[in-house]
Design a protein around this motif. Structure first.
Motif, PDB file in Angstrom:
ATOM      1  N   ALA A   3      -0.650  79.729 -32.002  1.00 47.61           N
ATOM      2  CA  ALA A   3      -1.562  78.642 -32.352  1.00 47.61           C
ATOM      3  C   ALA A   3      -0.923  77.282 -32.087  1.00 47.61           C
ATOM      4  N   GLY A   4      -1.743  76.336 -31.657  1.00 44.13           N
ATOM      5  CA  GLY A   4      -1.272  74.972 -31.428  1.00 44.13           C
ATOM      6  C   GLY A   4      -2.271  74.191 -30.604  1.00 44.13           C
ATOM      7  N   ALA A   5      -2.566  72.965 -31.002  1.00 45.07           N
ATOM      8  CA  ALA A   5      -3.489  72.118 -30.255  1.00 45.07           C
ATOM      9  C   ALA A   5      -2.905  71.801 -28.877  1.00 45.07           C
ATOM     10  N   PRO A   6      -3.745  71.702 -27.836  1.00 43.51           N
ATOM     11  CA  PRO A   6      -3.249  71.386 -26.480  1.00 43.51           C
ATOM     12  C   PRO A   6      -2.484  70.074 -26.458  1.00 43.51           C
ATOM     13  N   ILE A   7      -1.327  70.076 -25.797  1.00 43.91           N
ATOM     14  CA  ILE A   7      -0.460  68.894 -25.852  1.00 43.91           C
ATOM     15  C   ILE A   7      -0.820  67.845 -24.810  1.00 43.91           C
ATOM     16  N   ALA A   8      -1.505  68.249 -23.739  1.00 43.01           N
ATOM     17  CA  ALA A   8      -1.736  67.314 -22.637  1.00 43.01           C
ATOM     18  C   ALA A   8      -3.167  66.805 -22.556  1.00 43.01           C
ATOM     19  N   ASP A   9      -4.014  67.187 -23.488  1.00 41.58           N
ATOM     20  CA  ASP A   9      -5.437  66.856 -23.375  1.00 41.58           C
ATOM     21  C   ASP A   9      -5.777  65.422 -23.773  1.00 41.58           C
ATOM     22  N   LYS A  10      -4.943  64.804 -24.602  1.00 45.68           N
ATOM     23  CA  LYS A  10      -5.254  63.469 -25.117  1.00 45.68           C
ATOM     24  C   LYS A  10      -3.989  62.607 -25.137  1.00 45.68           C
ATOM     25  N   TRP A  54      -1.020  60.409 -26.673  1.00 47.31           N
ATOM     26  CA  TRP A  54      -0.215  60.660 -27.864  1.00 47.31           C
ATOM     27  C   TRP A  54      -0.283  59.458 -28.809  1.00 47.31           C
ATOM     28  N   THR A  55      -1.417  59.259 -29.405  1.00 42.99           N
ATOM     29  CA  THR A  55      -1.516  58.269 -30.475  1.00 42.99           C
ATOM     30  C   THR A  55      -0.803  58.831 -31.705  1.00 42.99           C
ATOM     31  N   ASP A  56      -0.605  58.008 -32.698  1.00 41.94           N
ATOM     32  CA  ASP A  56       0.038  58.488 -33.919  1.00 41.94           C
ATOM     33  C   ASP A  56      -0.767  59.621 -34.551  1.00 41.94           C
ATOM     34  N   SER A  57      -2.085  59.495 -34.542  1.00 43.78           N
ATOM     35  CA  SER A  57      -2.923  60.530 -35.153  1.00 43.78           C
ATOM     36  C   SER A  57      -2.873  61.820 -34.332  1.00 43.78           C
ATOM     37  N   ARG A  58      -2.798  61.684 -32.995  1.00 41.83           N
ATOM     38  CA  ARG A  58      -2.723  62.879 -32.155  1.00 41.83           C
ATOM     39  C   ARG A  58      -1.381  63.580 -32.335  1.00 41.83           C
ATOM     40  N   LYS A  59      -0.307  62.814 -32.424  1.00 46.19           N
ATOM     41  CA  LYS A  59       1.013  63.412 -32.664  1.00 46.19           C
ATOM     42  C   LYS A  59       1.017  64.184 -33.979  1.00 46.19           C
ATOM     43  N   LEU A  60       0.384  63.615 -34.988  1.00 45.61           N
ATOM     44  CA  LEU A  60       0.315  64.302 -36.279  1.00 45.61           C
ATOM     45  C   LEU A  60      -0.470  65.605 -36.156  1.00 45.61           C
ATOM     46  N   GLU A  61      -1.558  65.576 -35.390  1.00 42.41           N
ATOM     47  CA  GLU A  61      -2.352  66.787 -35.178  1.00 42.41           C
ATOM     48  C   GLU A  61      -1.546  67.852 -34.443  1.00 42.41           C
ATOM     49  N   LEU A  62      -0.790  67.436 -33.433  1.00 45.83           N
ATOM     50  CA  LEU A  62       0.046  68.384 -32.691  1.00 45.83           C
ATOM     51  C   LEU A  62       1.099  69.016 -33.592  1.00 45.83           C
ATOM     52  N   LYS A  63       1.699  68.210 -34.458  1.00 46.34           N
ATOM     53  CA  LYS A  63       2.694  68.742 -35.391  1.00 46.34           C
ATOM     54  C   LYS A  63       2.053  69.680 -36.413  1.00 46.34           C
ATOM     55  N   ASN A  64       0.936  69.253 -37.003  1.00 45.12           N
ATOM     56  CA  ASN A  64       0.286  70.067 -38.027  1.00 45.12           C
ATOM     57  C   ASN A  64      -0.152  71.423 -37.475  1.00 45.12           C
ATOM     58  N   SER A  65      -0.670  71.426 -36.241  1.00 43.21           N
ATOM     59  CA  SER A  65      -1.203  72.658 -35.664  1.00 43.21           C
ATOM     60  C   SER A  65      -0.102  73.632 -35.259  1.00 43.21           C
ATOM     61  N   ARG A  66       1.132  73.171 -35.198  1.00 43.37           N
ATOM     62  CA  ARG A  66       2.255  74.026 -34.853  1.00 43.37           C
ATOM     63  C   ARG A  66       3.176  74.247 -36.054  1.00 43.37           C
ATOM     64  N   ILE A  67       3.758  73.174 -36.540  1.00 47.39           N
ATOM     65  CA  ILE A  67       4.793  73.283 -37.575  1.00 47.39           C
ATOM     66  C   ILE A  67       4.192  73.664 -38.920  1.00 47.39           C
ATOM     67  N   ASP A  68       3.240  72.874 -39.385  1.00 49.99           N
ATOM     68  CA  ASP A  68       2.627  73.164 -40.678  1.00 49.99           C
ATOM     69  C   ASP A  68       1.921  74.513 -40.664  1.00 49.99           C
ATOM     70  N   PHE A  69       1.240  74.812 -39.547  1.00 55.06           N
ATOM     71  CA  PHE A  69       0.530  76.092 -39.448  1.00 55.06           C
ATOM     72  C   PHE A  69       1.508  77.254 -39.541  1.00 55.06           C
ATOM     73  N   THR A  70       2.616  77.163 -38.834  1.00 54.16           N
ATOM     74  CA  THR A  70       3.602  78.241 -38.836  1.00 54.16           C
ATOM     75  C   THR A  70       4.204  78.429 -40.230  1.00 54.16           C
ATOM     76  N   GLN A  71       4.520  77.328 -40.883  1.00 52.57           N
ATOM     77  CA  GLN A  71       5.042  77.414 -42.248  1.00 52.57           C
ATOM     78  C   GLN A  71       4.036  78.076 -43.179  1.00 52.57           C
ATOM     79  N   ASP A  72       2.771  77.679 -43.059  1.00 55.69           N
ATOM     80  CA  ASP A  72       1.707  78.225 -43.901  1.00 55.69           C
ATOM     81  C   ASP A  72       1.511  79.711 -43.618  1.00 55.69           C
ATOM     82  N   LEU A  73       1.535  80.085 -42.344  1.00 56.89           N
ATOM     83  CA  LEU A  73       1.355  81.486 -41.967  1.00 56.89           C
ATOM     84  C   LEU A  73       2.441  82.361 -42.579  1.00 56.89           C
TER      85      LEU A  73
END
Length: 300
Positions: free
Chosen positions: A68-75, A77-96
């Motif tokens: 799982a992880g949001a696409p890295i090259a689609d948008k 890298w605004t601050d909000s997009r960077k946060l989304e990329l981190k949440n969809s990988r790091i936070d998701f993995t920790q939660d899983l």
């Protein structure tokens, strides 16, 4: 074997799921849209939400593949997009991992996605092994934290952990080529910037085979570069793709235009990494598509 897969409806995940199902394995998908996952695969899979993982006490999960992880090259890298990329990988993995722990699941192996962005934007020509030098920045930080999150499965779940540092994936039906082909087929393709940046790539079939290789060899753990042993420069890639399609490729994309359009994320296209699959080669993995020409012929 009973596999639990996150990101199973993505480009890599779909093909991996089909491969496992074809060999008679049971597959459970963790998806934000379980209904969509069921529509894609039908009754051949079970699809659940992340919150449902905590309830999986009555089934035994043998292996987890976390893609799982949001696409890295689609948008940009605004601050909000960077946060989304981190949440969809790091936070998701920790939660899983936490939810698997709560359910009493102790899978034998936990294979987790990562990317060659781990090495950061590299300017040199020397091939990078898994222990190669890194360039600090957003790409490296994102992948490093993602891998660190996955390694917790070793302590909390008692699982063998493998992190797959994937390059640019070529295959039919999606991925990087699906965005490039329309322009190249019209004869409007061309090198990006000066074309000297390295592209470390892997065919979709090899990506799936690598994941399955890591699942099946219980002595393997740690980080693995999922890239062909024959990385190429962007100029070489452009010539090879144009030749495969029998089209010209004269329209060079200026670096300044990409930087204006994409901002910081333009480094994904303007800088590269010359990555070599040292760990996989050492343990005997044999690539189905080791060279670019055969890979592109298969994928186009």
């Amino acid at each position: 074997m009973h596999y639990l897969i996150t990101g199973g409806t993505g480009f890599i995940g779909r093909r991996l799921t089909e491969s496992l199902l074809a060999d008679g394995h049971e597959v459970m998908l963790v998806s934000r849209d379980a209904e969509r996952a069921m529509l894609q695969f039908g009754s051949r899979v079970n699809a659940i939400s992340l919150s449902d993982v905590s309830l999986l006490s009555s089934v035994k999960i043998d292996a987890v593949i976390n893609l799982a992880g949001a696409p890295i090259a689609d948008k940009r890298w605004t601050d909000s997009r960077k946060l989304e990329l981190k949440n969809s990988r790091i936070d998701f993995t920790q939660d899983l991992i936490q939810r698997l722990y709560e359910a009493g699941q102790r899978p034998e192996v936990f294979v987790s996605g990562s990317a060659i962005g781990y090495y950061g934007p590299q300017e040199g020509n020397a091939p990078l092994s898994e222990n190669g030098p890194v360039e600090e920045g957003f790409q490296h930080s994102l992948c490093q934290q993602w891998e660190d999150a996955a390694m917790v499965a070793e302590k909390d779940l008692g699982a063998r952990v493998c992190c797959v540092r994937t390059g640019v994936v070529f295959g039919k039906g999606g991925g990087a080529l699906s965005k490039m082909l329309p322009a190249f087929k019209l004869g409007l393709g061309g090198p990006i910037g000066n074309g000297a940046q390295w592209m470390s790539w892997v065919h979709l079939e090899d990506e799936v085979n690598i994941i399955r290789f890591l699942l099946e060899h219980d002595q393997l753990s740690g980080a693995f570069n999922a890239t062909s042993p024959e990385a190429v420069t962007n100029s070489t890639f452009t010539r090879t793709l144009a030749s495969t399609l029998r089209r010209p490729a004269f329209f060079r994309v200026p670096a300044s235009l990409l930087k204006w359009a994409m901002g910081e994320s333009s480094e994904l296209l303007l800088s590269g990494q010359h990555v070599y699959p040292t760990a996989l080669v050492e343990v005997g993995y044999v690539f189905k598509f080791p060279d670019l020409q055969s890979a592109l012929t298969s994928a186009t």
